[in-house]
Design a protein around this motif. Structure first.
Motif, PDB file in Angstrom:
ATOM      1  N   VAL A 246       0.061   1.256  -0.663  1.00 16.10           N
ATOM      2  CA  VAL A 246      -1.593   1.541  -0.386  1.00 16.10           C
ATOM      3  C   VAL A 246      -1.482   2.906  -0.940  1.00 16.10           C
ATOM      4  CG1 VAL A 246      -3.187   1.781   1.147  1.00 16.10           C
ATOM      5  CG2 VAL A 246      -1.827  -0.205   1.669  1.00 16.10           C
ATOM      6  N   ASP A 247      -0.664   3.614  -0.548  1.00 19.31           N
ATOM      7  CA  ASP A 247      -1.138   5.186  -0.574  1.00 19.31           C
ATOM      8  C   ASP A 247      -1.827   5.144  -2.595  1.00 19.31           C
ATOM      9  OD1 ASP A 247      -1.083   8.307  -0.372  1.00 19.31           O
ATOM     10  OD2 ASP A 247       1.120   7.674  -2.108  1.00 19.31           O
ATOM     11  N   GLN A 248      -0.260   4.558  -3.353  1.00 13.80           N
ATOM     12  CA  GLN A 248      -0.030   4.888  -4.857  1.00 13.80           C
ATOM     13  C   GLN A 248      -1.911   4.227  -5.336  1.00 13.80           C
ATOM     14  OE1 GLN A 248       1.503   6.777  -6.253  1.00 13.80           O
ATOM     15  NE2 GLN A 248       0.398   6.471  -8.224  1.00 13.80           N
ATOM     16  N   PHE A 249      -2.083   2.195  -4.442  1.00 16.37           N
ATOM     17  CA  PHE A 249      -3.161   2.146  -5.081  1.00 16.37           C
ATOM     18  C   PHE A 249      -4.497   2.780  -5.066  1.00 16.37           C
ATOM     19  CE2 PHE A 249      -6.907  -0.433  -3.860  1.00 16.37           C
ATOM     20  CZ  PHE A 249      -7.264  -1.392  -4.878  1.00 16.37           C
ATOM     21  N   CYS A 250      -4.759   3.700  -4.431  1.00 14.16           N
ATOM     22  CA  CYS A 250      -5.461   4.547  -3.565  1.00 14.16           C
ATOM     23  C   CYS A 250      -5.791   6.100  -4.913  1.00 14.16           C
ATOM     24  CB  CYS A 250      -5.729   4.786  -2.148  1.00 14.16           C
ATOM     25  SG  CYS A 250      -6.657   3.516  -1.204  1.00 14.16           S
ATOM     26  N   ARG A 251      -4.099   6.387  -4.431  1.00 10.23           N
ATOM     27  CA  ARG A 251      -4.134   7.388  -5.709  1.00 10.23           C
ATOM     28  C   ARG A 251      -4.985   7.093  -7.276  1.00 10.23           C
ATOM     29  NH1 ARG A 251      -2.805  12.012  -3.936  1.00 10.23           N
ATOM     30  NH2 ARG A 251      -1.476  11.299  -1.313  1.00 10.23           N
ATOM     31  N   ILE A 252      -4.147   5.926  -7.638  1.00  8.77           N
ATOM     32  CA  ILE A 252      -5.024   5.743  -8.565  1.00  8.77           C
ATOM     33  C   ILE A 252      -6.427   5.585  -9.209  1.00  8.77           C
ATOM     34  CG2 ILE A 252      -4.846   3.450 -10.253  1.00  8.77           C
ATOM     35  CD1 ILE A 252      -1.900   3.335  -9.407  1.00  8.77           C
ATOM     36  N   VAL A 253      -7.207   4.597  -7.745  1.00 12.47           N
ATOM     37  CA  VAL A 253      -7.873   4.596  -8.124  1.00 12.47           C
ATOM     38  C   VAL A 253      -9.099   5.547  -7.377  1.00 12.47           C
ATOM     39  CG1 VAL A 253     -10.510   3.287  -7.359  1.00 12.47           C
ATOM     40  CG2 VAL A 253      -7.799   2.193  -8.044  1.00 12.47           C
ATOM     41  N   TYR A 254      -8.953   6.522  -6.409  1.00 14.59           N
ATOM     42  CA  TYR A 254      -9.632   7.352  -5.639  1.00 14.59           C
ATOM     43  C   TYR A 254      -9.328   9.155  -6.108  1.00 14.59           C
ATOM     44  CZ  TYR A 254     -11.471   2.955  -3.926  1.00 14.59           C
ATOM     45  OH  TYR A 254     -12.582   2.038  -3.917  1.00 14.59           O
ATOM     46  N   GLY A 255      -8.105   8.748  -6.586  1.00 14.04           N
ATOM     47  CA  GLY A 255      -7.482  11.057  -6.365  1.00 14.04           C
ATOM     48  C   GLY A 255      -7.022  10.838  -5.281  1.00 14.04           C
ATOM     49  N   ASP A 256      -7.518  12.311  -4.878  1.00 13.95           N
ATOM     50  CA  ASP A 256      -7.385  12.787  -3.117  1.00 13.95           C
ATOM     51  C   ASP A 256      -8.350  11.541  -2.411  1.00 13.95           C
ATOM     52  OD1 ASP A 256      -5.953  13.781  -1.736  1.00 13.95           O
ATOM     53  OD2 ASP A 256      -6.864  15.736  -1.668  1.00 13.95           O
ATOM     54  N   TYR A 257      -8.076  10.660  -1.838  1.00 16.06           N
ATOM     55  CA  TYR A 257      -8.517   9.615  -1.528  1.00 16.06           C
ATOM     56  C   TYR A 257      -9.496   9.978   0.023  1.00 16.06           C
ATOM     57  CZ  TYR A 257      -3.974   7.872   0.633  1.00 16.06           C
ATOM     58  OH  TYR A 257      -2.656   7.156   0.997  1.00 16.06           O
ATOM     59  N   MET A 258      -8.345  10.950   1.137  1.00 17.24           N
ATOM     60  CA  MET A 258      -8.068  10.965   2.577  1.00 17.24           C
ATOM     61  C   MET A 258      -9.446  12.484   2.854  1.00 17.24           C
ATOM     62  SD  MET A 258      -6.607   8.935   3.726  1.00 17.24           S
ATOM     63  CE  MET A 258      -7.136   9.067   5.327  1.00 17.24           C
ATOM     64  N   LYS A 259      -9.645  12.734   1.548  1.00 16.98           N
ATOM     65  CA  LYS A 259     -11.176  13.722   1.278  1.00 16.98           C
ATOM     66  C   LYS A 259     -12.277  12.869   1.270  1.00 16.98           C
ATOM     67  CE  LYS A 259      -9.360  18.000  -0.102  1.00 16.98           C
ATOM     68  NZ  LYS A 259      -8.834  19.061  -1.400  1.00 16.98           N
TER      69      LYS A 259
END
Length: 277
Positions: A246-259
């Protein structure tokens, strides 16, 4: 959740600003959640592996469910299973939720499936004389939707972009002005052009490079190990399948995704949603 985001907002701040209980957006989200649960149940009965995609993965990780300002629901299945799932949905109809594909609605030209709600409707958010407005008005079903995307390996990104451009011409330009031509071109793309692209991909593409199938206008590339095997995610209190990493998936799509993005850059859907009951 009591977390404080980079903007200084809390989860409760976001809920009150965008989707408080009883709001039209929250009602739409809850209807979509019911549709999503139904779709996962159907996939299991059909023997199809289905998982959350896109902003729903981000929403599960960051918010525990829907992104507060969002009314999108996306799932993906392998291209091999896509027709199997669609066939099952057609053969086992639901009284309120209906599958919309080119097979069930000849004026629907997106190359993926949509589970539509018959007791709701998006008001046309586009100018009536725009290409988007005309293609929207031509569709048989216009209720809340869960998008069902096929995806596959051996993808060649440049061919995917070309396929998407052709699909957009059919969907946005030909669909309302020349519907018979649109149907002919759509059939040609899916029976001749995209199979040729797949043949080229199997010769020159990477087996473990996965993307949405040809014709979809989404271009993110995922290594197979980021997607499979599926792992469990908690989404609005329900346990559903998501990507393996999930972490790598979100980084690919959204970058710094928790912000959180700034308020002016949040993709708030502008269309009015009418819920009939």
């Amino acid at each position: 959740m009591n977390k404080v985001y980079n903007t200084g907002e809390t989860e409760e701040d976001l809920r009150q600003a965008y989707n408080p209980d009883g709001s039209s957006l929250r009602k739409a989200q809850l209807r979509l959640l019911d549709m999503l649960t139904y779709l996962f149940d159907v996939a299991q009965k059909a023997g199809v592996s289905c998982r959350l995609d896109g902003g729903n993965v981000l929403g599960a990780v960051r918010h525990g469910g829907f992104i507060p300002w969002d009314d999108d629901v996306d799932v993906v299945v392998s291209r091999r299973d896509f027709k199997k799932l669609c066939r099952y949905l057609e053969e086992h109809p639901h009284p309120q939720y209906v599958l919309q594909t080119h097979h069930t609605d000849k004026d629907s030209f997106v190359p993926w499936g949509r589970l539509r709600d018959l007791k709701s409707e998006y008001a046309n958010p586009y100018a009536a004389d725009s290409r988007e407005g005309k293609s929207f008005a031509a569709q048989k079903y216009r209720g809340l939707q869960v998008d069902i995307f096929p995806y596959e390996g051996y993808m060649i990104p440049s061919l995917q972009r070309l396929a998407a451009k052709m699909a957009c011409v059919v969907h946005f330009d030909l669909s309302h002005s020349h519907p018979m031509l649109a149907r002919l071109v759509y059939a040609t793309l899916h029976s001749v052009v995209y199979p040729c692209f797949r043949l080229i991909g199997h010769c020159f593409g990477k087996r473990d490079l996965y993307m949405h199938s040809y014709g979809s206008w989404f271009y993110f590339r995922f290594p197979k190990q980021v997607l499979m095997p599926h792992r469990e995610l908690v989404y609005e209190g329900k346990t559903l399948a998501g990507p393996a990493d999930v972490d790598q998936f979100c980084r690919i799509v959204y970058g710094d995704y928790m912000k959180l993005p700034p308020k002016e850059k949040r993709a708030v859907h502008g269309s009015e949603i009418i819920i009939y009951d």
